[in-house]
Design a protein around this motif. Structure first.
Motif, PDB file in Angstrom:
ATOM      1  N   ALA A 238     -68.847  63.674 132.644  1.00  0.00           N
ATOM      2  CA  ALA A 238     -69.182  63.778 131.227  1.00  0.00           C
ATOM      3  C   ALA A 238     -67.923  63.808 130.362  1.00  0.00           C
ATOM      4  CB  ALA A 238     -70.026  65.023 130.977  1.00  0.00           C
ATOM      5  N   MET A 239     -66.891  64.512 130.822  1.00  0.00           N
ATOM      6  CA  MET A 239     -65.636  64.532 130.065  1.00  0.00           C
ATOM      7  C   MET A 239     -64.993  63.155 130.017  1.00  0.00           C
ATOM      8  SD  MET A 239     -63.664  68.014 131.013  1.00  0.00           S
ATOM      9  CE  MET A 239     -64.600  69.401 131.558  1.00  0.00           C
ATOM     10  N   TYR A 240     -65.018  62.458 131.136  1.00  0.00           N
ATOM     11  CA  TYR A 240     -64.444  61.120 131.181  1.00  0.00           C
ATOM     12  C   TYR A 240     -65.219  60.164 130.284  1.00  0.00           C
ATOM     13  CZ  TYR A 240     -62.462  56.852 133.060  1.00  0.00           C
ATOM     14  OH  TYR A 240     -61.836  55.651 133.185  1.00  0.00           O
TER      15      TYR A 240
ATOM     16  N   PHE B 194     -73.549  64.083 124.660  1.00  0.00           N
ATOM     17  CA  PHE B 194     -74.711  64.871 125.055  1.00  0.00           C
ATOM     18  C   PHE B 194     -74.586  65.385 126.479  1.00  0.00           C
ATOM     19  CE2 PHE B 194     -78.873  65.276 127.044  1.00  0.00           C
ATOM     20  CZ  PHE B 194     -79.400  66.284 126.264  1.00  0.00           C
ATOM     21  N   TYR B 195     -74.128  64.549 127.392  1.00  0.00           N
ATOM     22  CA  TYR B 195     -74.021  64.987 128.785  1.00  0.00           C
ATOM     23  C   TYR B 195     -72.984  66.097 128.946  1.00  0.00           C
ATOM     24  CZ  TYR B 195     -77.087  61.414 130.700  1.00  0.00           C
ATOM     25  OH  TYR B 195     -78.168  60.668 131.017  1.00  0.00           O
ATOM     26  N   LEU B 196     -71.941  66.077 128.152  1.00  0.00           N
ATOM     27  CA  LEU B 196     -70.954  67.159 128.209  1.00  0.00           C
ATOM     28  C   LEU B 196     -71.579  68.470 127.743  1.00  0.00           C
ATOM     29  CD1 LEU B 196     -67.989  67.830 128.825  1.00  0.00           C
ATOM     30  CD2 LEU B 196     -67.497  67.362 126.433  1.00  0.00           C
ATOM     31  N   PHE B 197     -72.293  68.422 126.635  1.00  0.00           N
ATOM     32  CA  PHE B 197     -73.000  69.596 126.127  1.00  0.00           C
ATOM     33  C   PHE B 197     -74.007  70.100 127.152  1.00  0.00           C
ATOM     34  CE2 PHE B 197     -76.972  70.888 123.920  1.00  0.00           C
ATOM     35  CZ  PHE B 197     -76.541  72.094 123.405  1.00  0.00           C
TER      36      PHE B 197
ATOM     37  N   GLY C 232     -81.628  69.956 121.816  1.00  0.00           N
ATOM     38  CA  GLY C 232     -80.633  68.892 121.776  1.00  0.00           C
ATOM     39  C   GLY C 232     -81.232  67.519 121.988  1.00  0.00           C
ATOM     40  N   LEU C 233     -82.187  67.413 122.902  1.00  0.00           N
ATOM     41  CA  LEU C 233     -82.868  66.131 123.106  1.00  0.00           C
ATOM     42  C   LEU C 233     -83.713  65.749 121.893  1.00  0.00           C
ATOM     43  CD1 LEU C 233     -83.944  66.342 126.828  1.00  0.00           C
ATOM     44  CD2 LEU C 233     -82.473  64.617 125.819  1.00  0.00           C
ATOM     45  N   LEU C 234     -84.373  66.726 121.277  1.00  0.00           N
ATOM     46  CA  LEU C 234     -85.137  66.449 120.062  1.00  0.00           C
ATOM     47  C   LEU C 234     -84.225  65.980 118.938  1.00  0.00           C
ATOM     48  CD1 LEU C 234     -87.748  69.336 119.965  1.00  0.00           C
ATOM     49  CD2 LEU C 234     -88.225  66.901 120.034  1.00  0.00           C
ATOM     50  N   TYR C 235     -83.070  66.580 118.823  1.00  0.00           N
ATOM     51  CA  TYR C 235     -82.124  66.197 117.780  1.00  0.00           C
ATOM     52  C   TYR C 235     -81.612  64.773 118.001  1.00  0.00           C
ATOM     53  CZ  TYR C 235     -77.939  66.130 114.898  1.00  0.00           C
ATOM     54  OH  TYR C 235     -76.983  65.782 113.988  1.00  0.00           O
TER      55      TYR C 235
END
Length: 157
Positions: A27-29, A38-41, A74-77
């Motif tokens: 996710a960082m990469y 989103f994946y980092l969060f 987060g997914l809703l946003y």
């Protein structure tokens, strides 16, 4: 029997943290080369959920459930009400499994607990695969630009 269950618990915990470390690094990469954050969060939330799920206090169960709620928000946003039809909804599988770790009835039945651990490993592997898939899509997008540079030079690298 107690040593065997303790050994399997430690082995499962090690597997969880290895897969989550891969997801965090991936996710960082992805963020560094210009992908979605989103994946980092979500990976940070899953790591916090995992830490709290392995504890047995009441407060940690509340925090584990809060992680699932934050991921849904987060997914809703990001995707609105059709968030379940998106690939990123796979993040809800390990979050739900970690939330189920907080139920007392799971710990009374060792077969349910083992099935939950297997489900969590499979959910984390699905998450890792979906992150890898989106990274490959991002690389293919950068390869399609055809200006003589490699895909790494479009990000921060």
């Amino acid at each position: 029997m107690a040593k065997t269950t303790e050994l399997t618990h430690r082995l499962c915990t090690l597997i969880y943290f290895v897969i989550m470390a891969y997801c965090l690094l991936n996710a960082m990469y992805t963020v560094i080369i210009g992908g979605t954050t989103f994946y980092l969060f979500a990976s940070f939330l899953l790591v916090l959920q995992l830490i709290f799920a392995l504890r047995t206090s009441l407060n940690s169960r509340i925090y584990t459930s809060l992680g699932l709620v934050l991921l849904i928000v987060g997914l809703l946003y990001n995707h609105g009400l059709d968030f379940l039809s998106h690939l990123k909804a796979i993040i809800l599988i390990p979050a739900l499994m970690l939330t189920l770790f907080g139920l007392d009835s799971i710990y009374k039945h060792p077969t349910r607990l083992m099935l939950l651990k297997i489900g969590l490993v499979l959910g984390l592997l699905l998450l890792a695969y979906s992150q890898y898939y989106e990274l490959v899509e991002l690389q293919n997008y950068y390869n399609s630009l055809h200006n003589g540079e490699t895909w790494q030079q479009f990000g921060a690298l």
